[in-house]
Scaffold this motif. Sequence first.
Motif, PDB file in Angstrom:
ATOM      1  N   ASP A  35       0.833  -1.205   0.000  1.00 27.88           N
ATOM      2  CA  ASP A  35       0.000   0.000   0.000  1.00 27.88           C
ATOM      3  C   ASP A  35       0.867   1.252   0.000  1.00 27.88           C
ATOM      4  OD1 ASP A  35      -2.068  -1.570   2.493  1.00 27.88           O
ATOM      5  OD2 ASP A  35      -2.409  -1.498   0.323  1.00 27.88           O
ATOM      6  N   TYR A  37       0.320   5.173   1.428  1.00 28.50           N
ATOM      7  CA  TYR A  37      -0.461   6.124   2.215  1.00 28.50           C
ATOM      8  C   TYR A  37       0.192   7.496   2.089  1.00 28.50           C
ATOM      9  CZ  TYR A  37      -3.096   2.509   4.748  1.00 28.50           C
ATOM     10  OH  TYR A  37      -3.944   1.474   5.097  1.00 28.50           O
ATOM     11  N   GLN A  39       0.240  11.570   4.184  1.00 32.36           N
ATOM     12  CA  GLN A  39      -0.213  12.422   5.271  1.00 32.36           C
ATOM     13  C   GLN A  39       0.215  13.852   5.000  1.00 32.36           C
ATOM     14  OE1 GLN A  39       0.980  11.202   9.225  1.00 32.36           O
ATOM     15  NE2 GLN A  39      -0.728  12.322  10.130  1.00 32.36           N
ATOM     16  N   ARG A  45      -3.443  10.453   8.218  1.00 33.83           N
ATOM     17  CA  ARG A  45      -2.863   9.615   7.175  1.00 33.83           C
ATOM     18  C   ARG A  45      -3.993   8.920   6.422  1.00 33.83           C
ATOM     19  NH1 ARG A  45       2.289   5.939   8.640  1.00 33.83           N
ATOM     20  NH2 ARG A  45       2.839   7.991   9.468  1.00 33.83           N
ATOM     21  N   GLU A  46      -3.896   8.904   5.086  1.00 32.46           N
ATOM     22  CA  GLU A  46      -4.936   8.303   4.276  1.00 32.46           C
ATOM     23  C   GLU A  46      -4.352   7.318   3.276  1.00 32.46           C
ATOM     24  OE1 GLU A  46      -6.999  11.049   1.741  1.00 32.46           O
ATOM     25  OE2 GLU A  46      -5.160  11.901   0.898  1.00 32.46           O
ATOM     26  N   LEU A  47      -5.143   6.313   2.946  1.00 28.00           N
ATOM     27  CA  LEU A  47      -4.742   5.332   1.944  1.00 28.00           C
ATOM     28  C   LEU A  47      -4.848   5.959   0.561  1.00 28.00           C
ATOM     29  CD1 LEU A  47      -4.003   2.397   1.135  1.00 28.00           C
ATOM     30  CD2 LEU A  47      -6.469   1.939   1.062  1.00 28.00           C
ATOM     31  N   TRP A 109       6.163  -0.407   7.905  1.00 25.83           N
ATOM     32  CA  TRP A 109       6.027   0.898   7.270  1.00 25.83           C
ATOM     33  C   TRP A 109       7.405   1.464   6.948  1.00 25.83           C
ATOM     34  CZ3 TRP A 109       1.372   3.598   6.454  1.00 25.83           C
ATOM     35  CH2 TRP A 109       0.226   3.013   7.001  1.00 25.83           C
TER      36      TRP A 109
END
Length: 119
Positions: A35, A37, A39, A45-47, A109
Amino acid sequence: QVQLVESGGGSVQPGGSLRLSCVASGSFTSINVMDWYRQAPGKERELVAGITPGGRTNYANSVKDRFTISRDDAKNTAYLQMNSLKPEDTAVYYCRMVVNTGANSEEYWGPGTQVTVSS
């Protein structure tokens, strides 16, 4: 341990393009989902985009038709091709991977890479 390292961020004018990469290294047998993401300052924080091992992808509505996520499992790498960039795309972009270690699945991450879109 598994480490993720993003690269490819930088500053670009509106309408420009960038390609982000994220390489995983360490001890694992395979990688499940990959993924991206982001921010932005003062925001959660968003996908942005995700891709499964089978190549199924999903995108945030705000980036559909502009961003493309892909993966190269031979290189343990995820990519995010970003076209037609807008100032609102400015953010720190993070890579997230779920890796299989044989007995478990673990989430990791990257430290993030800054993308700035400004004229």
